[in-house]
Every structure is written in C-alpha cells, then in structure tokens.
Design a protein around this motif. Sequence first.
Motif, PDB file in Angstrom:
ATOM      1  N   VAL A  69       7.014 -43.341 -23.932  1.00  0.00           N
ATOM      2  CA  VAL A  69       6.952 -43.690 -22.515  1.00  0.00           C
ATOM      3  C   VAL A  69       5.479 -43.861 -22.157  1.00  0.00           C
ATOM      4  O   VAL A  69       4.648 -43.051 -22.568  1.00  0.00           O
ATOM      5  N   VAL A  70       5.150 -44.896 -21.407  1.00  0.00           N
ATOM      6  CA  VAL A  70       3.767 -45.118 -20.996  1.00  0.00           C
ATOM      7  C   VAL A  70       3.674 -45.063 -19.478  1.00  0.00           C
ATOM      8  O   VAL A  70       4.370 -45.807 -18.783  1.00  0.00           O
ATOM      9  N   ARG A  71       2.812 -44.155 -18.983  1.00  0.00           N
ATOM     10  CA  ARG A  71       2.495 -44.185 -17.558  1.00  0.00           C
ATOM     11  C   ARG A  71       1.278 -45.089 -17.386  1.00  0.00           C
ATOM     12  O   ARG A  71       0.197 -44.784 -17.889  1.00  0.00           O
ATOM     13  N   VAL A  72       1.485 -46.194 -16.707  1.00  0.00           N
ATOM     14  CA  VAL A  72       0.417 -47.172 -16.532  1.00  0.00           C
ATOM     15  C   VAL A  72      -0.547 -46.717 -15.444  1.00  0.00           C
ATOM     16  O   VAL A  72      -0.266 -45.798 -14.672  1.00  0.00           O
ATOM     17  N   GLY A  87       5.250 -52.258 -27.093  1.00  0.00           N
ATOM     18  CA  GLY A  87       6.419 -51.619 -27.685  1.00  0.00           C
ATOM     19  C   GLY A  87       6.871 -50.313 -27.081  1.00  0.00           C
ATOM     20  O   GLY A  87       7.657 -49.586 -27.691  1.00  0.00           O
ATOM     21  N   ALA A  88       6.416 -49.978 -25.878  1.00  0.00           N
ATOM     22  CA  ALA A  88       6.896 -48.755 -25.235  1.00  0.00           C
ATOM     23  C   ALA A  88       8.388 -48.853 -24.950  1.00  0.00           C
ATOM     24  O   ALA A  88       8.902 -49.913 -24.595  1.00  0.00           O
ATOM     25  N   ASP A  89       9.074 -47.739 -25.105  1.00  0.00           N
ATOM     26  CA  ASP A  89      10.504 -47.694 -24.801  1.00  0.00           C
ATOM     27  C   ASP A  89      10.766 -47.590 -23.311  1.00  0.00           C
ATOM     28  O   ASP A  89      11.840 -47.948 -22.831  1.00  0.00           O
ATOM     29  N   ALA A  90       9.781 -47.073 -22.584  1.00  0.00           N
ATOM     30  CA  ALA A  90       9.932 -46.891 -21.143  1.00  0.00           C
ATOM     31  C   ALA A  90       8.562 -46.983 -20.490  1.00  0.00           C
ATOM     32  O   ALA A  90       7.540 -46.719 -21.123  1.00  0.00           O
ATOM     33  N   GLU A 141      17.496 -52.257 -22.559  1.00  0.00           N
ATOM     34  CA  GLU A 141      17.025 -51.046 -23.234  1.00  0.00           C
ATOM     35  C   GLU A 141      15.825 -50.369 -22.586  1.00  0.00           C
ATOM     36  O   GLU A 141      15.701 -49.135 -22.639  1.00  0.00           O
ATOM     37  N   VAL A 142      14.915 -51.130 -22.008  1.00  0.00           N
ATOM     38  CA  VAL A 142      13.717 -50.529 -21.423  1.00  0.00           C
ATOM     39  C   VAL A 142      14.093 -49.674 -20.215  1.00  0.00           C
ATOM     40  O   VAL A 142      14.879 -50.088 -19.367  1.00  0.00           O
ATOM     41  N   VAL A 143      13.523 -48.485 -20.143  1.00  0.00           N
ATOM     42  CA  VAL A 143      13.762 -47.575 -19.035  1.00  0.00           C
ATOM     43  C   VAL A 143      12.607 -47.718 -18.047  1.00  0.00           C
ATOM     44  O   VAL A 143      11.441 -47.554 -18.409  1.00  0.00           O
ATOM     45  N   VAL A 144      12.933 -48.021 -16.799  1.00  0.00           N
ATOM     46  CA  VAL A 144      11.924 -48.193 -15.754  1.00  0.00           C
ATOM     47  C   VAL A 144      11.941 -46.963 -14.846  1.00  0.00           C
ATOM     48  O   VAL A 144      12.960 -46.636 -14.238  1.00  0.00           O
ATOM     49  N   ILE A 145      10.789 -46.305 -14.776  1.00  0.00           N
ATOM     50  CA  ILE A 145      10.647 -45.052 -14.043  1.00  0.00           C
ATOM     51  C   ILE A 145       9.590 -45.240 -12.961  1.00  0.00           C
ATOM     52  O   ILE A 145       8.476 -45.673 -13.256  1.00  0.00           O
ATOM     53  N   VAL A 146       9.927 -44.939 -11.730  1.00  0.00           N
ATOM     54  CA  VAL A 146       8.956 -45.082 -10.644  1.00  0.00           C
ATOM     55  C   VAL A 146       8.628 -43.716 -10.057  1.00  0.00           C
ATOM     56  O   VAL A 146       9.489 -42.847  -9.942  1.00  0.00           O
TER      57      VAL A 146
END
Length: 251
Positions: A69-72, A87-90, A141-146
């Motif tokens: 998971v990457v926090r941008v 290639g981050a999964d989320a 597949e990508v998980v989007v977290i806000v």
Amino acid sequence: MEAQSLRTRLSSGDVVIGSFQSIDSPMVSEIMARAGMDFVLVDQEHGPLSARETMTCCMAAQQAGAASVVRVRENAESEIQRALDVGADAVEIPQVATLEDARAAVAAARFDPIGERGLNPYVRAGGYDGGPEYTNRQNEEVVVIVHIEGEKGVVNLDDILDTAGIDVLFLGPYDLSQSIGIPGQVRDPRVEELMEEVCERAAKAGKVVGTYADDPEMAYRWIDVGAQYVAISVDAPVLLGAYTELVDAFE
C-alpha cells in the motif's frame, strides 16, 4: 498477498493488520511481510521515499507475502498514478475533505469508465506488456483508500460515502486531534467521539473503515468499533523501541 486477496478479505469482513514504513529500504518491507503483516504501508507523505524506492519496497513486500500500500504525498493525479504504475496493490490518499476531493481521488486511481487514470500498459502494474484486461483488472483489484483527517471531512462525510470507487475510509487520529485543537491527544474523548461517529455512519453506508493505532490496545479499541483495516505503529519507533530495550537490559 495479492490485491484481490486484500480486497476480498475486506469485502468479506476480515480484519487486516499492517504497519507504516518510513525507512527507505526494501529490507524493511520484507521484514514486515515476513513477520506476518497483511500489508506494508509505504509512506511517501511523511517519509523520504522516492518513486524508485517505493517500487522496490512494493516488490519486497509482495514477494514476501504482504500487500503493498502506498500513501502518496497529496491528492494529485501524478502522485496517485505513479504509485499505482509502479505496482502498488492499494493507494492511500491524504486529506480528503470534500466531494470534490473524493471525486478527484477516484478519477486519478481508476481507469475509464470509473475514472480517468492515465493509461500506459507497459508499466510494472501491467506486467510490462499490458494486455486486453489490464484496465479492467486494475479497476477490480486496486484498493482505493481515502483519509478523513479533519472536522471538514466529517462534516462532508455523506458526500464522500456516496462517491463510487472508494473502498476504505481511513481515519487519521492525529490529524483529527489537531483539527479540533488538541494536537496529539488521540485518546481524548472528543477525538474518539468523532471517530465513532464516522465508523457508525460508514457501517450504515456499507463502507469499510480503517485507522491508525499506536499499539495493539489502541488497535483493538477500534477493531471492536468496526475498523477492518488497521495500521499499527511505524517502523522507526518500533526499531528504536526494540534497540532501546536491548540497551536497557545492560544498564
């Protein structure tokens, strides 16, 4: 763990545990994964990690069995696209406080027809050759977290909850505490009441909630309230604490 496994586990109600990584080394990612973390949260916002270092950390976490998971650094199209292309999964997107913020995050993280993510199929996320199912697979597949990190985000929560394409609402207790004038007091009843309110409203809307915890006790506090995605501590203080304990044993 693959992204689909992470998303499926969250959808089925499982609790997943990870930790923040601020040290710019893939060895840290690998160690976290080998320790049994479900996900490694590579922190570009508060850490020094570049896109190149982020990619190697994602590789190391995934190879050792954890989701990456990457926090941008900010809610910006280029930041989100880069994190996903390597290639981050989320992806975790900070400071989402309005409907416009939420829509911008989804637009940058999802391909058409859901969003407007820039398309280059020849990146690591596409296996370097894309393929006809690349965009559909990423959308699935990508998980989007806000991140909900301030009172404004709580005020506008219904708009954010109604935004299609968001998988997880992540509550940032430290920023929430600062937004109400008590910075760092994350166990203050005023902070906890805000977080409980979000958890309750998200549950009614059928949305997954995540948060940060300093320790397992704090983590269980929020798991009991309904959080499924929990990041416990940060690599640097964990390392510092372990070595301090070793040194103290010789005093």
